[in-house]
Motif scaffolding. Structure first.
Motif, mmCIF file in Angstrom:
data_model
loop_
_atom_site.group_PDB
_atom_site.id
_atom_site.type_symbol
_atom_site.label_atom_id
_atom_site.label_comp_id
_atom_site.label_asym_id
_atom_site.label_seq_id
_atom_site.Cartn_x
_atom_site.Cartn_y
_atom_site.Cartn_z
ATOM 1 N N GLY A 12 0.806 -1.214 0.000
ATOM 2 C CA GLY A 12 0.000 0.000 0.000
ATOM 3 C C GLY A 12 0.832 1.255 0.000
ATOM 4 N N SER A 13 1.834 1.316 -0.869
ATOM 5 C CA SER A 13 2.797 2.424 -0.798
ATOM 6 C C SER A 13 2.732 3.385 -1.974
ATOM 7 C CB SER A 13 4.214 1.879 -0.652
ATOM 8 O OG SER A 13 4.496 0.875 -1.605
ATOM 9 N N LEU A 87 4.096 -3.804 6.504
ATOM 10 C CA LEU A 87 2.752 -4.308 6.173
ATOM 11 C C LEU A 87 1.745 -3.178 6.381
ATOM 12 C CD1 LEU A 87 3.541 -7.584 8.008
ATOM 13 C CD2 LEU A 87 3.123 -7.431 5.547
ATOM 14 N N ASN A 88 1.688 -2.297 5.412
ATOM 15 C CA ASN A 88 0.976 -1.036 5.554
ATOM 16 C C ASN A 88 -0.414 -1.007 4.923
ATOM 17 O OD1 ASN A 88 0.904 2.073 5.858
ATOM 18 N ND2 ASN A 88 0.686 1.767 3.641
ATOM 19 N N ALA A 89 -0.684 -1.848 3.943
ATOM 20 C CA ALA A 89 -1.955 -1.767 3.213
ATOM 21 C C ALA A 89 -3.139 -1.896 4.167
ATOM 22 C CB ALA A 89 -2.032 -2.859 2.152
ATOM 23 N N GLY A 90 -4.120 -1.027 3.988
ATOM 24 C CA GLY A 90 -5.271 -1.063 4.877
ATOM 25 C C GLY A 90 -6.450 -0.303 4.322
ATOM 26 N N GLN A 91 -7.532 -0.331 5.067
ATOM 27 C CA GLN A 91 -8.712 0.436 4.729
ATOM 28 C C GLN A 91 -9.347 0.890 6.034
ATOM 29 O OE1 GLN A 91 -10.701 -2.603 2.442
ATOM 30 N NE2 GLN A 91 -11.873 -3.343 4.189
ATOM 31 N N LEU A 92 -10.295 1.808 5.945
ATOM 32 C CA LEU A 92 -10.892 2.366 7.149
ATOM 33 C C LEU A 92 -12.408 2.190 7.100
ATOM 34 C CD1 LEU A 92 -10.379 3.866 9.792
ATOM 35 C CD2 LEU A 92 -10.508 6.024 8.531
ATOM 36 N N PRO A 93 -12.885 0.982 7.415
ATOM 37 C CA PRO A 93 -14.329 0.750 7.405
ATOM 38 C C PRO A 93 -14.984 1.384 8.630
ATOM 39 C CG PRO A 93 -13.210 -1.189 8.210
ATOM 40 C CD PRO A 93 -12.137 -0.202 7.852
ATOM 41 N N MET A 94 -15.914 2.284 8.429
ATOM 42 C CA MET A 94 -16.617 2.911 9.543
ATOM 43 C C MET A 94 -17.891 2.107 9.797
ATOM 44 S SD MET A 94 -14.476 5.201 10.286
ATOM 45 C CE MET A 94 -15.353 6.196 11.476
ATOM 46 N N ASN A 110 -9.466 -9.780 5.600
ATOM 47 C CA ASN A 110 -8.598 -10.308 4.549
ATOM 48 C C ASN A 110 -7.441 -9.351 4.263
ATOM 49 O OD1 ASN A 110 -10.018 -12.670 4.203
ATOM 50 N ND2 ASN A 110 -11.201 -11.933 2.449
ATOM 51 N N LEU A 111 -7.746 -8.046 4.213
ATOM 52 C CA LEU A 111 -6.710 -7.064 3.882
ATOM 53 C C LEU A 111 -5.803 -6.756 5.062
ATOM 54 C CD1 LEU A 111 -5.465 -5.079 1.865
ATOM 55 C CD2 LEU A 111 -7.182 -3.400 2.599
ATOM 56 N N SER A 131 16.970 -8.832 9.789
ATOM 57 C CA SER A 131 15.904 -8.257 8.967
ATOM 58 C C SER A 131 14.781 -7.740 9.860
ATOM 59 C CB SER A 131 15.361 -9.308 7.998
ATOM 60 O OG SER A 131 16.358 -9.718 7.086
ATOM 61 N N ARG A 132 13.905 -6.908 9.266
ATOM 62 C CA ARG A 132 12.849 -6.264 10.046
ATOM 63 C C ARG A 132 11.485 -6.463 9.399
ATOM 64 N NH1 ARG A 132 16.162 -2.748 13.136
ATOM 65 N NH2 ARG A 132 18.212 -3.736 12.960
ATOM 66 N N ILE A 133 10.498 -6.751 10.234
ATOM 67 C CA ILE A 133 9.104 -6.761 9.805
ATOM 68 C C ILE A 133 8.358 -5.741 10.655
ATOM 69 C CG2 ILE A 133 6.965 -8.084 9.668
ATOM 70 C CD1 ILE A 133 8.620 -10.564 9.104
ATOM 71 N N ILE A 134 7.635 -4.854 9.995
ATOM 72 C CA ILE A 134 6.904 -3.801 10.688
ATOM 73 C C ILE A 134 5.420 -3.918 10.336
ATOM 74 C CG2 ILE A 134 6.621 -1.321 11.003
ATOM 75 C CD1 ILE A 134 9.581 -1.031 10.105
ATOM 76 N N PHE A 135 4.620 -4.248 11.335
ATOM 77 C CA PHE A 135 3.169 -4.245 11.172
ATOM 78 C C PHE A 135 2.649 -2.831 11.414
ATOM 79 C CE2 PHE A 135 4.056 -8.680 11.904
ATOM 80 C CZ PHE A 135 3.063 -9.370 11.220
ATOM 81 N N VAL A 136 1.477 -2.551 10.878
ATOM 82 C CA VAL A 136 0.878 -1.229 11.074
ATOM 83 C C VAL A 136 -0.483 -1.399 11.735
ATOM 84 C CG1 VAL A 136 0.082 0.900 9.981
ATOM 85 C CG2 VAL A 136 2.111 -0.272 9.095
#
Length: 245
Positions: A12-13, A87-94, A110-111, A131-136
């Motif tokens: 999601g960049s 791991l940045n991809a996301g959405q904002l379901p209200m 799923n996303l 190595s690095r893994i970064i969750f969001v």
């Protein structure tokens, strides 16, 4: 150039925080894979800002497992390794409880849960010690004033925080560091969509610093977690929110 020679995948960049992270890591020397789902022009614009010698745009649905296989394989084909995964991809379901459909639930999980879980699995097979893994995640998971309409979003991001916490122990056996960045309100298209200027001002006024965060400020923390200065940090949640929570 503290990340010189490193290879980063950022889902999601093509815009928002992911774009800011891609530009920041590239400014510190990293080769960057710009993952996008549909906006090829925006992704290629980011590649052009960095330079096609050190950046590659790859279309992939971050919730689709075959697409994630292809994302990893194309990265390895071009750059030969993976050092950083954001791991940045996301959405904002209200969506509050009453108004959440099964389709809403499946799309969000799923996303924001399934995709990161399995991309971390697939990428970590090719990641070396250090190595690095970064969750969001989001500060919504810790903010007592959260509105009911954030229920679906907060529940998905709560799962992310637990996933990252335990994955830090799991992948620690391979020397891979796993952390989570949890932004507060950040001035991106995702945040401002559907909000009036007055509402944004009201939200800013609830923050001790009386403003909304900027994507570059979140990216700076991601860059820190990607570099050598965070070598003794894993399993942590960094809430980057100006004191919101």
């Amino acid at each position: 150039m503290s990340l010189s020679g490193k290879v980063a995948i950022i889902t999601g960049s093509s815009n928002g925080i992911g774009k800011a992270a891609a530009l920041r890591l590239a400014s510190e020397g990293a080769n960057v894979v710009i993952n996008y789902r549909s906006n090829a022009k925006a992704a290629n614009d980011v590649v052009n800002q960095i330079g096609s010698d050190r950046a590659l745009a790859i279309q992939a649905d971050a919730s689709n497992l075959p697409d994630l296989d292809r994302l990893v394989n194309e990265t390895l084909s071009r750059f030969g390794k993976i050092d950083i995964l954001i791991l940045n991809a996301g959405q904002l379901p209200m969506k509050d409880l009453e108004n959440t459909t099964e389709e809403d639930f499946d799309s969000s999980y799923n996303l924001m849960v399934k995709g990161p879980y399995f991309l971390a699995q697939k990428a970590s097979k090719h990641m070396k010690p250090g190595s690095r893994i970064i969750f969001v995640s989001t500060t919504v998971t810790a903010f007592s004033g959260v509105a009911p309409s954030y229920l679906l979003y907060a529940s998905a991001k709560g799962a992310v925080e637990q996933m990252a916490r335990v994955a830090a122990k799991d992948l620690g056996r391979k020397g891979i560091l796993v952390n989570t960045v949890a932004p507060g309100p950040t001035m991106t298209d995702l945040f401002t969509e559907g909000k009036s200027e007055q509402l944004i001002k009201t939200l800013a006024a609830t923050n001790p610093l009386n403003r909304i965060g900027e994507a570059d400020e979140i990216a700076a923390v991601m860059a820190f977690l990607s570099g050598k200065d965070s070598s003794w940090m894993t399993g942590q949640i960094l809430r980057v929110n100006g004191g919101m929570a």
